[in-house]
Design an enzyme around this catalytic site. Sequence first.
Site, PDB file in Angstrom:
ATOM      1  N   SER A 105       0.916  -1.307   0.114  1.00  0.00           N
ATOM      2  CA  SER A 105       0.042   0.170   0.058  1.00  0.00           C
ATOM      3  C   SER A 105       0.836   1.167  -0.044  1.00  0.00           C
ATOM      4  CB  SER A 105      -0.969   0.092   1.116  1.00  0.00           C
ATOM      5  OG  SER A 105      -1.336   1.170   1.258  1.00  0.00           O
ATOM      6  N   TYR A 109       0.134  -0.648  10.623  1.00  0.00           N
ATOM      7  CA  TYR A 109      -0.186  -1.012   9.310  1.00  0.00           C
ATOM      8  C   TYR A 109       0.748  -0.625   8.148  1.00  0.00           C
ATOM      9  CZ  TYR A 109      -3.126  -1.504   5.041  1.00  0.00           C
ATOM     10  OH  TYR A 109      -3.557  -1.758   3.725  1.00  0.00           O
TER      11      TYR A 109
HETATM   12  N1  LIG Z   1      -8.750  -1.664   0.464  1.00  0.00           N
HETATM   13  C1  LIG Z   1      -7.723  -0.856   0.115  1.00  0.00           C
HETATM   14  O1  LIG Z   1      -7.886   0.317  -0.251  1.00  0.00           O
HETATM   15  C2  LIG Z   1      -6.119  -1.194  -0.002  1.00  0.00           C
HETATM   16  C3  LIG Z   1      -5.314  -0.271  -0.229  1.00  0.00           C
HETATM   17  C4  LIG Z   1      -3.935  -0.672  -0.268  1.00  0.00           C
HETATM   18  C5  LIG Z   1      -3.585  -1.896   0.259  1.00  0.00           C
HETATM   19  N2  LIG Z   1      -4.329  -2.940   0.345  1.00  0.00           N
HETATM   20  C6  LIG Z   1      -4.225  -4.298   0.643  1.00  0.00           C
HETATM   21  O2  LIG Z   1      -4.701  -5.215  -0.197  1.00  0.00           O
HETATM   22  C7  LIG Z   1      -4.863  -6.457   0.340  1.00  0.00           C
HETATM   23  C8  LIG Z   1      -6.278  -6.898   0.588  1.00  0.00           C
HETATM   24  O3  LIG Z   1      -6.880  -6.017   1.437  1.00  0.00           O
HETATM   25  P1  LIG Z   1      -8.461  -5.815   1.006  1.00  0.00           P
HETATM   26  O4  LIG Z   1      -8.854  -4.322   0.916  1.00  0.00           O
HETATM   27  O5  LIG Z   1      -9.039  -6.672   0.042  1.00  0.00           O
HETATM   28  O6  LIG Z   1      -9.045  -6.304   2.462  1.00  0.00           O
HETATM   29  P2  LIG Z   1     -10.029  -7.216   3.076  1.00  0.00           P
HETATM   30  O7  LIG Z   1     -11.553  -7.038   2.238  1.00  0.00           O
HETATM   31  O8  LIG Z   1     -10.335  -7.033   4.460  1.00  0.00           O
HETATM   32  O9  LIG Z   1      -9.723  -8.561   2.544  1.00  0.00           O
HETATM   33  C9  LIG Z   1      -8.498  -9.217   3.234  1.00  0.00           C
HETATM   34  C10 LIG Z   1      -8.670 -10.612   3.198  1.00  0.00           C
HETATM   35  O10 LIG Z   1      -7.430 -11.454   3.544  1.00  0.00           O
HETATM   36  C11 LIG Z   1      -8.103 -12.355   4.315  1.00  0.00           C
HETATM   37  N3  LIG Z   1      -6.819 -12.345   5.462  1.00  0.00           N
HETATM   38  C12 LIG Z   1      -6.695 -11.359   6.382  1.00  0.00           C
HETATM   39  N4  LIG Z   1      -5.669 -11.868   7.284  1.00  0.00           N
HETATM   40  C13 LIG Z   1      -5.552 -13.089   7.014  1.00  0.00           C
HETATM   41  C14 LIG Z   1      -4.519 -13.945   7.516  1.00  0.00           C
HETATM   42  N5  LIG Z   1      -3.633 -13.676   8.651  1.00  0.00           N
HETATM   43  N6  LIG Z   1      -4.420 -15.344   7.007  1.00  0.00           N
HETATM   44  C15 LIG Z   1      -5.409 -15.440   5.867  1.00  0.00           C
HETATM   45  N7  LIG Z   1      -6.158 -14.741   5.424  1.00  0.00           N
HETATM   46  C16 LIG Z   1      -6.239 -13.504   5.981  1.00  0.00           C
HETATM   47  C17 LIG Z   1      -9.374 -11.851   4.941  1.00  0.00           C
HETATM   48  O11 LIG Z   1     -10.040 -13.175   5.295  1.00  0.00           O
HETATM   49  P3  LIG Z   1     -11.248 -13.238   6.011  1.00  0.00           P
HETATM   50  O12 LIG Z   1     -12.670 -12.406   5.253  1.00  0.00           O
HETATM   51  O13 LIG Z   1     -11.832 -14.443   6.491  1.00  0.00           O
HETATM   52  O14 LIG Z   1     -11.277 -12.259   7.368  1.00  0.00           O
HETATM   53  C18 LIG Z   1      -9.979 -11.396   3.859  1.00  0.00           C
HETATM   54  O15 LIG Z   1     -10.187 -12.142   2.784  1.00  0.00           O
HETATM   55  C19 LIG Z   1      -4.215  -6.216   2.004  1.00  0.00           C
HETATM   56  O16 LIG Z   1      -2.949  -6.523   2.010  1.00  0.00           O
HETATM   57  C20 LIG Z   1      -4.088  -4.675   2.163  1.00  0.00           C
HETATM   58  O17 LIG Z   1      -3.432  -4.076   2.956  1.00  0.00           O
HETATM   59  C21 LIG Z   1      -5.843  -2.667   0.361  1.00  0.00           C
END
Ligand SMILES: NC(=O)c1ccc[n+]([C@@H]2O[C@H](COP(=O)([O-])OP(=O)(O)OC[C@H]3O[C@@H](n4cnc5c(N)ncnc54)[C@H](OP(=O)(O)O)[C@@H]3O)[C@@H](O)[C@H]2O)c1
Length: 145
Positions: A38, A63
């Site tokens: 990120s 984070y």
């Molecule tokens: N959304 C944004 O704006 C954004 C921006 C920059 C970077 N990111 C990055 O993108 C990635 C995905 O995030 P997202 O936005 O899609 O978030 P999200 O909707 O919260 O999805 C995260 C996923 O990862 C799974 N997860 C979390 N911790 C885990 C663990 N320790 N072991 C196995 N699975 C795990 C969760 O499973 P459960 O559903 O079962 O909890 C969920 O399916 C992350 O690395 C985040 O830092 C996101």
Amino acid sequence: MLHDVSVKHVDVGHFLLTFLLIELLKRSAPSRIINLSSMAHSWGTIRLDDINSERNYHSRRAYGQSKLANILFTRSLARKLKDTGVTSYVVHPGIVRTELKRHMNLGLLIMWKVVRPFTKTPVQGAQTTIYCSVQPELENGAYYR
Ligand SMILES: NC(=O)c1ccc[n+]([C@@H]2O[C@H](COP(=O)([O-])OP(=O)(O)OC[C@H]3O[C@@H](n4cnc5c(N)ncnc54)[C@H](OP(=O)(O)O)[C@@H]3O)[C@@H](O)[C@H]2O)c1
């Protein structure tokens, strides 16, 4: 159990999944590892003296640390896997309307409400990751956003 670890944003998930799949990735070469980091990587530093934020926990810094670790991990993978046919990339997907906000404190939630009209849908947010998955010529170990 992995979810317990993620509570403090240690983010070992990226490392553990890669570690578990590494021999398969080598056997399947050419193959790619794409880590989701990120722009928040700039919020943190690597605090080796308190890596799990046990003495001093601050969600934004934790984070940021975990997202910086994703970048350093990717660069290290690119070096260690050189000449194996496995390449590594790290992505900032933009600000995407996912479930990530369930982890936000009140300050971040208010900021989220303000920027929400300018955020990406999950389909839009996936584009940089897809690009890194299929684009023929990419720089091994690089950060794409
Ligand atoms: N959304 C944004 O704006 C954004 C921006 C920059 C970077 N990111 C990055 O993108 C990635 C995905 O995030 P997202 O936005 O899609 O978030 P999200 O909707 O919260 O999805 C995260 C996923 O990862 C799974 N997860 C979390 N911790 C885990 C663990 N320790 N072991 C196995 N699975 C795990 C969760 O499973 P459960 O559903 O079962 O909890 C969920 O399916 C992350 O690395 C985040 O830092 C996101």
